[in-house]
Design an enzyme around this catalytic site. Structure first.
Site, short mmCIF file in Angstrom:
data_model
loop_
_atom_site.label_atom_id
_atom_site.label_comp_id
_atom_site.label_asym_id
_atom_site.label_seq_id
_atom_site.Cartn_x
_atom_site.Cartn_y
_atom_site.Cartn_z
N ASP A 92 54.03 9.09 44.98
CA ASP A 92 54.49 8.88 43.68
C ASP A 92 53.91 7.50 42.89
O ASP A 92 54.60 6.77 42.14
CB ASP A 92 56.00 8.66 43.56
CG ASP A 92 56.58 9.95 44.10
OD1 ASP A 92 56.09 10.88 44.02
OD2 ASP A 92 57.71 9.73 44.69
N GLU B 72 59.15 16.87 35.86
CA GLU B 72 59.51 15.59 36.33
C GLU B 72 58.31 14.37 36.24
O GLU B 72 57.03 14.84 35.59
CB GLU B 72 59.90 15.74 37.80
CG GLU B 72 58.77 16.03 38.72
CD GLU B 72 59.37 16.31 40.11
OE1 GLU B 72 60.56 16.21 40.32
OE2 GLU B 72 58.79 16.72 41.17
#
Length: 577
Positions: A71, A247
């Site tokens: 991430d 997302e």
């Protein structure tokens, strides 16, 4: 891998904050004879892909951060680049790196390093904190790191600093739900926060249906402005196709247009990156016709040197005035299992047209890329820069401050370690590796599919409750323990496999330790071997080769990669046979 669902469950659980102490430098002191002392740790990575793809002078390897560094988010101030990643229940939270050229990175530790403010002490390893965003605001010369924290009732938080080299301020709680927040500052200085959320009550159309919201941000009060929230993406690129898990949103502005880039498809085999455009940061946003702009989902599963799961990206303008993207991906082993976790990759990005496109991001990813023009030297692994490719890391525990690659789990490493003249002393907690509590284990990320990790241990267990050695861990319910303990009056070495929380002794044998013992774990893809040497050199395997299946995300689930650690406990339940 529906990480969004965790938020709603955990927000009910973590209603209190555990107060502790602020982490300081590694403690030095005298050795306690009852506590194990570890010295001369050598981690060696030896993946064939790097042997078969040697670097040319103008190349560097991707992933740029190997092992569990998922991430990624990135920002730039002048010639300085800062990149952050998820850390979950690892401590400190949110690892941060610095670079001048996108090639050579320095590890700065973790943003959230005050345990009284961020304390994942009772969280599963895949909870804690994840999906950070980092943004430099030139209007007030301030860096912002925004993230979702599943501990202590924090939720979405933001921290600030004028200089990431000197630490960060205290977390500020933000008044919205959902995950994956990112903050954006417009040319006029106005701030906006975008994030993933569930659809409004009664509007969820299918499993995995999510939305992207935007809020206006009050820079003076450091909070989102109530009533300014708006859904800017519903479901994903095409709601009629039921896209899942939209997302990781990021807002950008270029040539007068606003761009919203998101991950879509879930952080697995269908992962991808998609892009939208608007003339306002609050939309409406229109998807590009050529989405996705990055994915690995279209290719044969048995392809050579496979990189998969590519997505969850962020963009930055490089030193050569070209764009680059960082994103997560995985490198499965020979059994197509993911043990090294989701790693940080990089690609150049062509933004010469209306929409950005990851160069070679829609073909099977290669292990190396060209350095930005003007960057003259690849110093990875040298002069204090973070290594990649194949490398050897040696730690003799002679420095007062440990390398930042050594981390704790659910709490600071400084709570159980001392640097002594003989090496690293671990003062064992009355907690074993299977408990959802801080453990007295100093961890290192597994960064290669083929690697060895060896250490010298000075230890005399006093009872069956005492154990010290090496642990290979995917999570609290899936791990191997390779350690020294007692059975009656005799000293034993054992190997325990824990799968789905159920433990089994694979092998054990009585040993006579005269001085120290050398412990080693070696992996060749899915095959792991645990061995010991009483004379320091002649290793004996304990039992036979075992499968690394329980150290993979495929088997154990969750969002992390395998960790290998120096482990001690005063609450051992692994009994020699």
């Amino acid at each position: 891998m529906k990480k969004q669902q965790l938020f709603f469950l955990l927000s009910l659980i973590f209603l209190f904050s555990f107060k502790g102490i602020q982490v300081k430098d590694t403690i030095t002191g005298k050795s306690n004879k009852k506590s194990p002392v570890f010295s001369n740790v050598i981690y060696q990575g030896d993946d064939n892909i790097y042997k078969n793809n040697p670097l040319k002078p103008d190349e560097f390897y991707s992933p740029v951060l190997q092992g569990c560094y998922p991430d990624p988010a990135i920002t730039r101030k002048g010639d300085d680049y800062y990149m952050v990643c998820s850390s979950f229940a690892m401590f400190p939270g949110v690892p941060i790196f610095h670079s001048k050229d996108l090639v050579n990175w320095t590890d700065l530790g973790g943003v959230l390093n005050n345990v009284s403010e961020f304390n994942p002490h009772d969280t599963g390893i895949s909870q804690g904190v994840y999906a950070p965003g980092i943004t430099y605001n030139p209007h007030n010369d301030t860096f912002y790191m925004i993230v979702t924290a599943f501990s202590g009732g924090l939720g979405n938080i933001i921290v600030k600093t004028k200089d990431p080299m000197k630490g960060w301020g205290s977390p500020i709680k933000l008044g919205f739900d959902g995950i994956d927040p990112c903050i954006f500052f417009d040319d006029n200085g106005k701030g906006y926060v975008v994030h993933n959320d569930a659809p409004d009550k009664g509007k969820q159309l299918y499993e995995g249906h999510r939305v992207i919201k935007v809020w206006e941000y009050d820079l003076e009060k450091d909070k989102v402005i109530p009533g300014t929230d708006k859904v800017i993406v519903d479901g994903g690129v095409d709601l009629s196709k039921k896209p899942i898990w939209i997302e990781a949103p990021h807002l950008y502005k270029k040539d007068g247009n606003y761009y919203l880039m998101c991950a879509e498809g879930g952080t697995g085999g269908n992962h991808s990156e998609v892009i939208f455009i608007s003339d306002s940061p609050k939309g409406p946003f229109k998807p590009a016709s050529n989405n996705p702009i990055l994915t690995q989902r279209y290719f044969p599963q048995n392809r050579k040197d496979k990189v998969d799961w590519a997505g969850h990206a962020d963009l930055v303008l490089g030193p050569d005035n070209r764009y680059y993207g960082v994103f997560l991906g995985v490198r499965p082993n020979n059994k197509d299992r993911v043990n090294t976790g989701r790693e940080t990759f990089m690609l150049p990005v062509d933004w010469s047209g209306t929409f950005p496109v990851f160069e070679n991001g829609l073909v099977p990813l290669e292990p190396k890329i060209k350095m930005p023009k003007g960057v003259t030297e690849n110093k990875t692994g040298k002069d204090g820069f973070f290594p990649n490719g194949n490398f050897t890391f040696t730690e003799n525990f002679t420095d007062k401050i440990l390398d930042y690659r050594w981390i704790g789990l659910r709490g600071p490493r400084e709570n159980f370690i001392k640097i002594t003249k003989k090496g690293l002393q671990i003062n064992p907690f009355e907690v074993n590796i299977k408990e959802v509590k801080p453990t007295s284990t100093l961890f290192y990320r597994q960064m290669h599919n083929t690697f060895s990790f060896a250490t010298t241990l000075d230890y005399k267990p006093e009872s069956e409750k005492d154990l010290a050695g090496i642990v290979c861990l995917q999570n609290e319910r899936f791990n191997y323990v390779f350690g020294i303990t007692k059975k009656g009056k005799e000293t034993y070495i054992l190997l325990e496999r824990t799968e789905k929380g159920q433990s089994k002794i694979i092998a054990s044998t009585k040993i006579d330790i005269k001085k120290t013992i050398r412990l080693q774990v070696k992996a060749a893809g899915d095959s792991y071997e645990f061995s010991y040497a009483l004379n320091g050199t002649d290793f004996k395997n304990l039992g036979v080769s075992v499968s690394g299946d329980i150290l993979s995300t495929n088997t154990a689930g969750g969002f992390t990669g395998a960790l290998v650690g120096l482990y001690a406990t005063a609450s051992n339940d692994a009994q020699a046979e």
